[in-house]
Scaffold this motif. Structure first.
Motif, PDB file in Angstrom:
ATOM      1  N   VAL A 127       0.880  -1.381   0.100  1.00  0.00           N
ATOM      2  CA  VAL A 127      -0.087  -0.046   0.001  1.00  0.00           C
ATOM      3  C   VAL A 127       0.874   1.268  -0.058  1.00  0.00           C
ATOM      4  O   VAL A 127       0.594   2.264  -0.820  1.00  0.00           O
ATOM      5  N   SER A 158       3.260   1.696  -3.297  1.00  0.00           N
ATOM      6  CA  SER A 158       2.453   1.802  -4.639  1.00  0.00           C
ATOM      7  C   SER A 158       2.164   3.410  -4.316  1.00  0.00           C
ATOM      8  O   SER A 158       2.057   4.149  -5.352  1.00  0.00           O
ATOM      9  N   GLN A 159       1.665   3.722  -3.236  1.00  0.00           N
ATOM     10  CA  GLN A 159       1.112   5.342  -3.285  1.00  0.00           C
ATOM     11  C   GLN A 159       2.245   6.077  -3.357  1.00  0.00           C
ATOM     12  O   GLN A 159       2.324   7.376  -3.961  1.00  0.00           O
ATOM     13  N   SER A 214      -4.582  -4.026  -5.679  1.00  0.00           N
ATOM     14  CA  SER A 214      -4.055  -3.080  -4.833  1.00  0.00           C
ATOM     15  C   SER A 214      -3.038  -2.222  -5.388  1.00  0.00           C
ATOM     16  O   SER A 214      -2.978  -0.939  -4.949  1.00  0.00           O
ATOM     17  N   GLY A 241      -3.760   1.636  -5.648  1.00  0.00           N
ATOM     18  CA  GLY A 241      -2.957   2.519  -4.857  1.00  0.00           C
ATOM     19  C   GLY A 241      -2.128   3.769  -5.616  1.00  0.00           C
ATOM     20  O   GLY A 241      -2.340   4.600  -5.100  1.00  0.00           O
ATOM     21  N   GLY A 294      -5.745  -1.227  -1.496  1.00  0.00           N
ATOM     22  CA  GLY A 294      -4.950  -0.212  -2.242  1.00  0.00           C
ATOM     23  C   GLY A 294      -5.336   1.021  -1.959  1.00  0.00           C
ATOM     24  O   GLY A 294      -4.365   2.039  -2.291  1.00  0.00           O
ATOM     25  N   GLY A 306      -6.009   2.750   0.370  1.00  0.00           N
ATOM     26  CA  GLY A 306      -5.620   3.127   1.562  1.00  0.00           C
ATOM     27  C   GLY A 306      -6.336   2.814   2.988  1.00  0.00           C
ATOM     28  O   GLY A 306      -6.272   3.159   4.080  1.00  0.00           O
ATOM     29  N   ARG A 324      -5.534   8.973   0.787  1.00  0.00           N
ATOM     30  CA  ARG A 324      -3.969   8.990   0.743  1.00  0.00           C
ATOM     31  C   ARG A 324      -3.121   8.920   1.873  1.00  0.00           C
ATOM     32  O   ARG A 324      -3.442   9.572   2.958  1.00  0.00           O
TER      33      ARG A 324
END
Length: 440
Positions: free
Chosen positions: A68, A71-72, A285, A289, A369, A371, A438
């Motif tokens: 998570v 990827s963000q 995800s 994400g 993903g 959040g 986020r």
């Protein structure tokens, strides 16, 4: 959702799905070698595998947290942050695996006795397998973090190299350790432990060229703790899920040694379907994400829907495959005619729930993903304990006995999957934007 869109998603995610399929095939090869040792050995490895899964679960916090947050971070253009997330988590996960392995080795026989319904011979086989397998627990932890890091970066093809190394090591070592060295079920566990080390070496060596990470290991600091916190709801879900499945397996064990062996074989064969679907879940995800990290919530929700549709379509195809291979697979892998008959029944009943299982896995992955790791946890746990574990505990081996005993257990499993699919669909459709947030 059109066929072209489904093909596009499968085309992007096929390396992940193939990597999971390779793992399933190796697991079946492993089972084929063990089955030649007899029903007791097969039932013992099944019980030991479930206990091992339980001990893997705390490490899921690092896996989900890395997937998570990395990827963000990558979606927001913060690659250096993503590298620090991966590096701190790798070291922390390997250290966390050590006390888990020690506890599992100490409790191996007791776990085997409980999971086998008090069968001493099966418990001894389960303990021998589990103790050997846990020698590679830190490597398993490292493989989880590296796998999540690759998925977060969208480096799907790179994961295939790790899967290939793991598969090759396990396939070569299984017959050598089980038969040539005469280690039996302990040899199977050692082969699995060594295969984890092989996978880690390959993923670590290719992290820069395949996923773009210039560093993959560092001293754990605040980021590792943050990763663990983000992944903790998923860890709690898997811990309670594993505990629930242990209770469920103990209920199946009340149906007898043949039912436990058949459940072991059936789950391994079914993994050819649900592990590729798990790959689509983690793909969801990563995709969702990155879009949430970029602030594109509408596109993120649509992408999650598309992946869930592709997963359900894929699992419909796999349901047909499971039904088609049920008889030949049972003949090949079951150590007796009684076990083979039950394997066929398991696979036919499992095939009914595969499309719904695909939707459950992908929608849960999309929400994580985005959040929010808590909501999928709650949905899965309520379904597991209220719809699967409680009825199985009360009915299987008690009200339902004889030939019907394992069939009732497997029917209950189908009902659980269908109920969770309905809830996930409703929640995702109505509340995705409220759940998305986020984190970096």
């Amino acid at each position: 959702m059109g066929l072209a869109e489904i093909r596009g998603i499968i085309r992007e995610a096929w390396p992940l799905m193939l990597a999971e399929a390779v793992g399933s095939i190796v697991s079946l090869i492993d089972l084929a070698f063990v089955s030649r040792l007899g029903v007791t050995a097969l039932a013992g490895v099944g019980a030991g595998s479930y206990a091992g899964w339980f001990l893997n679960v705390p490490l899921a916090a690092f896996y989900i947290g890395v997937l998570v947050l990395a990827s963000q971070a990558l979606g927001a253009g913060r690659r250096s942050l993503a590298e620090r997330i991966v590096g701190e988590s790798l070291t922390a996960a390997m250290l966390a695996a050590l006390p888990l392995a020690a506890a599992g080795i100490a409790a191996a026989h007791g776990l085997g006795m409980w999971l086998s319904g008090g069968d001493e011979a099966v418990a001894e086989a389960a303990a021998a397998y589990l103790r050997a397998r846990l020698l590679g627990h830190s490597f398993f932890a490292a493989m989880l973090v590296l796998d999540a890091a690759y998925r977060a970066a969208g480096a799907n093809r790179g994961i295939l190299y790790g899967a290939a190394a793991t598969a090759a090591a396990n396939t070569v070592l299984d017959p050598l350790l089980i038969y040539v060295a005469g280690l039996g079920v302990s040899g199977a566990g050692l082969a699995t432990a060594a295969s984890y080390a092989a996978g880690v070496l390959v993923l670590a060596a290719r992290a820069r060229s395949q996923a773009g990470y210039s560093s993959i290991a560092s001293v754990p600091r605040g980021l590792a703790a943050r990763v663990f916190r983000v992944g903790s709801p998923a860890m709690a879900e898997r811990l309670l899920f594993a505990g629930g499945n242990l209770v469920y397996l103990a209920a199946v064990a009340r149906c007898g040694e043949a039912a436990l062996a058949a459940h072991t074989v059936g789950v391994r064969i079914e993994s050819l379907a649900f592990l590729p679907a798990f790959a689509l879940s983690t793909y969801a995800s990563g995709e969702v994400g990155r879009l949430v990290g970029a602030g594109l919530l509408e596109e993120a929700q649509k992408r999650g829907w598309s992946i869930a549709g592709a997963s359900a379509a894929f699992m419909t195809l796999m349901a047909l495959v499971l039904a088609g291979v049920a008889v030949p697979a049972s003949i090949l892998l079951a150590p007796s005619e009684a076990v083979a008959t039950l394997v066929v029944a398991y696979l036919l009943l499992a095939a009914v729930s595969e499309p719904a299982l695909g939707a459950v896995m992908s929608l849960g992955g999309a929400i994580r993903g985005a959040g929010n790791t808590l909501v999928p946890t709650l949905i899965n746990l309520v379904g597991l304990y209220l719809v699967r574990v409680a009825p199985a505990y009360l009915l299987v081996g008690r009200v339902a006995s004889g030939t019907a005993c394992p069939l009732v257990a497997w029917l209950i499993m189908d009902v659980d999957v269908a109920a969770r699919a309905a809830v996930f669909t409703l929640v995702y459709r109505r509340y995705f934007r409220r759940l998305a947030r986020r984190l970096v």
